[in-house]
Design a protein around this motif. Structure first.
Motif, PDB file in Angstrom:
ATOM      1  N   ILE A 131     -15.225   4.865 -52.267  1.00  0.00           N
ATOM      2  CA  ILE A 131     -14.991   3.698 -53.121  1.00  0.00           C
ATOM      3  C   ILE A 131     -15.750   2.523 -52.507  1.00  0.00           C
ATOM      4  N   ARG A 132     -16.743   2.019 -53.231  1.00  0.00           N
ATOM      5  CA  ARG A 132     -17.551   0.894 -52.751  1.00  0.00           C
ATOM      6  C   ARG A 132     -17.061  -0.384 -53.416  1.00  0.00           C
ATOM      7  N   CYS A 133     -16.658  -1.329 -52.597  1.00  0.00           N
ATOM      8  CA  CYS A 133     -16.105  -2.590 -53.115  1.00  0.00           C
ATOM      9  C   CYS A 133     -17.004  -3.754 -52.704  1.00  0.00           C
ATOM     10  N   PHE A 134     -17.414  -4.553 -53.680  1.00  0.00           N
ATOM     11  CA  PHE A 134     -18.246  -5.725 -53.425  1.00  0.00           C
ATOM     12  C   PHE A 134     -17.553  -6.934 -54.059  1.00  0.00           C
ATOM     13  N   ALA A 135     -17.077  -7.836 -53.221  1.00  0.00           N
ATOM     14  CA  ALA A 135     -16.339  -9.009 -53.700  1.00  0.00           C
ATOM     15  C   ALA A 135     -17.090 -10.279 -53.304  1.00  0.00           C
ATOM     16  N   VAL A 136     -17.561 -11.033 -54.294  1.00  0.00           N
ATOM     17  CA  VAL A 136     -18.271 -12.283 -54.054  1.00  0.00           C
ATOM     18  C   VAL A 136     -17.445 -13.415 -54.647  1.00  0.00           C
ATOM     19  N   MET A 137     -16.897 -14.238 -53.787  1.00  0.00           N
ATOM     20  CA  MET A 137     -16.032 -15.333 -54.215  1.00  0.00           C
ATOM     21  C   MET A 137     -14.916 -14.813 -55.116  1.00  0.00           C
ATOM     22  N   GLY A 138     -14.392 -13.666 -54.735  1.00  0.00           N
ATOM     23  CA  GLY A 138     -13.306 -13.050 -55.484  1.00  0.00           C
ATOM     24  C   GLY A 138     -12.572 -12.065 -54.595  1.00  0.00           C
ATOM     25  N   GLY A 139     -11.702 -11.264 -55.184  1.00  0.00           N
ATOM     26  CA  GLY A 139     -10.923 -10.339 -54.378  1.00  0.00           C
ATOM     27  C   GLY A 139     -10.666  -9.008 -55.060  1.00  0.00           C
ATOM     28  N   ILE A 140     -10.601  -7.955 -54.239  1.00  0.00           N
ATOM     29  CA  ILE A 140     -10.260  -6.617 -54.723  1.00  0.00           C
ATOM     30  C   ILE A 140      -9.127  -6.077 -53.859  1.00  0.00           C
ATOM     31  N   GLN A 141      -8.088  -5.581 -54.502  1.00  0.00           N
ATOM     32  CA  GLN A 141      -6.996  -4.941 -53.771  1.00  0.00           C
ATOM     33  C   GLN A 141      -7.007  -3.447 -54.060  1.00  0.00           C
ATOM     34  N   VAL A 142      -7.015  -2.653 -52.996  1.00  0.00           N
ATOM     35  CA  VAL A 142      -6.957  -1.197 -53.107  1.00  0.00           C
ATOM     36  C   VAL A 142      -5.602  -0.749 -52.569  1.00  0.00           C
ATOM     37  N   VAL A 143      -4.787  -0.131 -53.421  1.00  0.00           N
ATOM     38  CA  VAL A 143      -3.454   0.323 -53.038  1.00  0.00           C
ATOM     39  C   VAL A 143      -3.467   1.837 -52.920  1.00  0.00           C
ATOM     40  N   VAL A 144      -3.014   2.350 -51.773  1.00  0.00           N
ATOM     41  CA  VAL A 144      -3.017   3.798 -51.536  1.00  0.00           C
ATOM     42  C   VAL A 144      -1.617   4.243 -51.137  1.00  0.00           C
ATOM     43  N   PRO A 145      -1.259   5.506 -51.435  1.00  0.00           N
ATOM     44  CA  PRO A 145       0.059   6.007 -51.025  1.00  0.00           C
ATOM     45  C   PRO A 145       0.073   6.339 -49.528  1.00  0.00           C
ATOM     46  N   PRO A 146       1.251   6.444 -48.924  1.00  0.00           N
ATOM     47  CA  PRO A 146       1.349   6.710 -47.484  1.00  0.00           C
ATOM     48  C   PRO A 146       0.786   8.054 -47.049  1.00  0.00           C
ATOM     49  N   ASP A 147       0.688   9.030 -47.977  1.00  0.00           N
ATOM     50  CA  ASP A 147       0.269  10.382 -47.588  1.00  0.00           C
ATOM     51  C   ASP A 147      -1.194  10.673 -47.882  1.00  0.00           C
ATOM     52  N   LEU A 148      -2.007   9.641 -48.136  1.00  0.00           N
ATOM     53  CA  LEU A 148      -3.424   9.814 -48.430  1.00  0.00           C
ATOM     54  C   LEU A 148      -4.266   9.489 -47.195  1.00  0.00           C
ATOM     55  N   HIS A 149      -5.284  10.320 -46.925  1.00  0.00           N
ATOM     56  CA  HIS A 149      -6.192  10.042 -45.811  1.00  0.00           C
ATOM     57  C   HIS A 149      -7.184   8.961 -46.236  1.00  0.00           C
ATOM     58  N   VAL A 150      -7.216   7.847 -45.501  1.00  0.00           N
ATOM     59  CA  VAL A 150      -8.044   6.704 -45.886  1.00  0.00           C
ATOM     60  C   VAL A 150      -8.833   6.190 -44.676  1.00  0.00           C
ATOM     61  N   GLU A 151     -10.129   5.992 -44.877  1.00  0.00           N
ATOM     62  CA  GLU A 151     -10.986   5.365 -43.883  1.00  0.00           C
ATOM     63  C   GLU A 151     -11.549   4.084 -44.488  1.00  0.00           C
ATOM     64  N   VAL A 152     -11.621   3.019 -43.691  1.00  0.00           N
ATOM     65  CA  VAL A 152     -12.140   1.739 -44.175  1.00  0.00           C
ATOM     66  C   VAL A 152     -13.304   1.324 -43.282  1.00  0.00           C
ATOM     67  N   THR A 153     -14.491   1.140 -43.872  1.00  0.00           N
ATOM     68  CA  THR A 153     -15.673   0.813 -43.080  1.00  0.00           C
ATOM     69  C   THR A 153     -16.405  -0.425 -43.592  1.00  0.00           C
ATOM     70  N   GLY A 154     -15.809  -1.171 -44.504  1.00  0.00           N
ATOM     71  CA  GLY A 154     -16.465  -2.357 -45.047  1.00  0.00           C
ATOM     72  C   GLY A 154     -16.426  -3.526 -44.075  1.00  0.00           C
ATOM     73  N   PHE A 155     -17.118  -4.616 -44.440  1.00  0.00           N
ATOM     74  CA  PHE A 155     -17.140  -5.806 -43.595  1.00  0.00           C
ATOM     75  C   PHE A 155     -17.154  -7.057 -44.461  1.00  0.00           C
ATOM     76  N   GLY A 156     -16.785  -8.161 -43.845  1.00  0.00           N
ATOM     77  CA  GLY A 156     -16.741  -9.422 -44.553  1.00  0.00           C
ATOM     78  C   GLY A 156     -17.640 -10.462 -43.909  1.00  0.00           C
ATOM     79  N   PHE A 157     -18.268 -11.320 -44.724  1.00  0.00           N
ATOM     80  CA  PHE A 157     -19.075 -12.443 -44.253  1.00  0.00           C
ATOM     81  C   PHE A 157     -18.529 -13.695 -44.919  1.00  0.00           C
ATOM     82  N   MET A 158     -17.965 -14.573 -44.119  1.00  0.00           N
ATOM     83  CA  MET A 158     -17.241 -15.724 -44.657  1.00  0.00           C
ATOM     84  C   MET A 158     -16.151 -15.233 -45.610  1.00  0.00           C
ATOM     85  N   GLY A 159     -15.619 -14.061 -45.272  1.00  0.00           N
ATOM     86  CA  GLY A 159     -14.564 -13.455 -46.060  1.00  0.00           C
ATOM     87  C   GLY A 159     -13.879 -12.383 -45.226  1.00  0.00           C
TER      88      GLY A 159
END
Length: 203
Positions: A131-159
């Motif tokens: 899942i590729r998320c690009f937020a420019v002067m805005g926001g994205i919320q990703v909600v996952v259940p407790p039993d899902l394998h999730v890796e997060v590798t994104g980064f923020g600049f002034m965010g």
């Protein structure tokens, strides 16, 4: 897993079982992320039992709760046709919630807007999801259940790109990687119980 025949060739299923034990171990705090990633890479590269056994020798055996489904119910939710491959919002918002099927490559973009991606009741086109998320002067919320394998590798600049929802899943869980960037905005990945589970807890 037995080590009586260390030279016997390992199967894909056996490599995946070791990977699941490693995911459980990192979720329980038995391994840190560096150890987990190192062992996981070795597990998928292993050719024999003898190479797999040392990777989990210091970890407890996985024991499923009485009456639990072996794969946690994931099998029926993986391999379905995607109903959405992406989302876009400009001065507005989008939502992907409830019963829907996320594509193996899903891209979300918000420009001065907001978006919600809820995977708690979702099906999955593949076992590996990006899942590729690009937020420019805005926001994205990703909600996952407790039993899902999730890796997060994104980064923020002034965010911000929040990885609080990262962690291991139960056996059979899809692997979801959330990546991308936030510019003067934010991406928030968090875990929440499914609605049915919350109702049960309240009862």
């Amino acid at each position: 897993m037995t080590s009586e025949l260390p030279e016997m060739r390992a199967s894909d299923a056996e490599r995946e079982r070791v990977a699941e034990r490693l995911r459980d171990a990192v979720a329980e705090g038995r391994l840190d992320m560096a150890e987990f990633q190192e062992r996981l890479d070795l597990a998928y590269q292993a050719r024999t039992y003898g190479e797999l056994v040392p990777l989990v020798r210091d970890l407890p055996e996985m024991v499923a709760p009485a009456g639990a489904v072996e794969d946690g119910g994931w099998r029926a939710r993986i391999g379905r046709p995607a109903t959405s491959k992406g989302a876009f919002a400009f001065w507005s918002g989008f939502g992907r919630r409830g019963k829907w099927c996320v594509a193996r490559d899903f891209t979300a973009v918000v420009l001065q807007g907001g978006g919600d991606i809820d995977l708690r009741e979702a099906d999955f086109e593949d076992r590996e999801i990006v899942i590729r998320c690009f937020a420019v002067m805005g926001g994205i919320q990703v909600v996952v259940p407790p039993d899902l394998h999730v890796e997060v590798t994104g980064f923020g600049f002034m965010g911000g790109f929040d990885d609080r929802g990262a962690g291991g899943g139960t056996p059979g869980s899809p692997r979801v990687r959330v990546t991308g960037f936030a510019l003067m905005g934010g991406v928030d990945v968090r875990r929440k119980e499914r609605k049915a589970a919350r109702k049960q807890l309240r009862k």
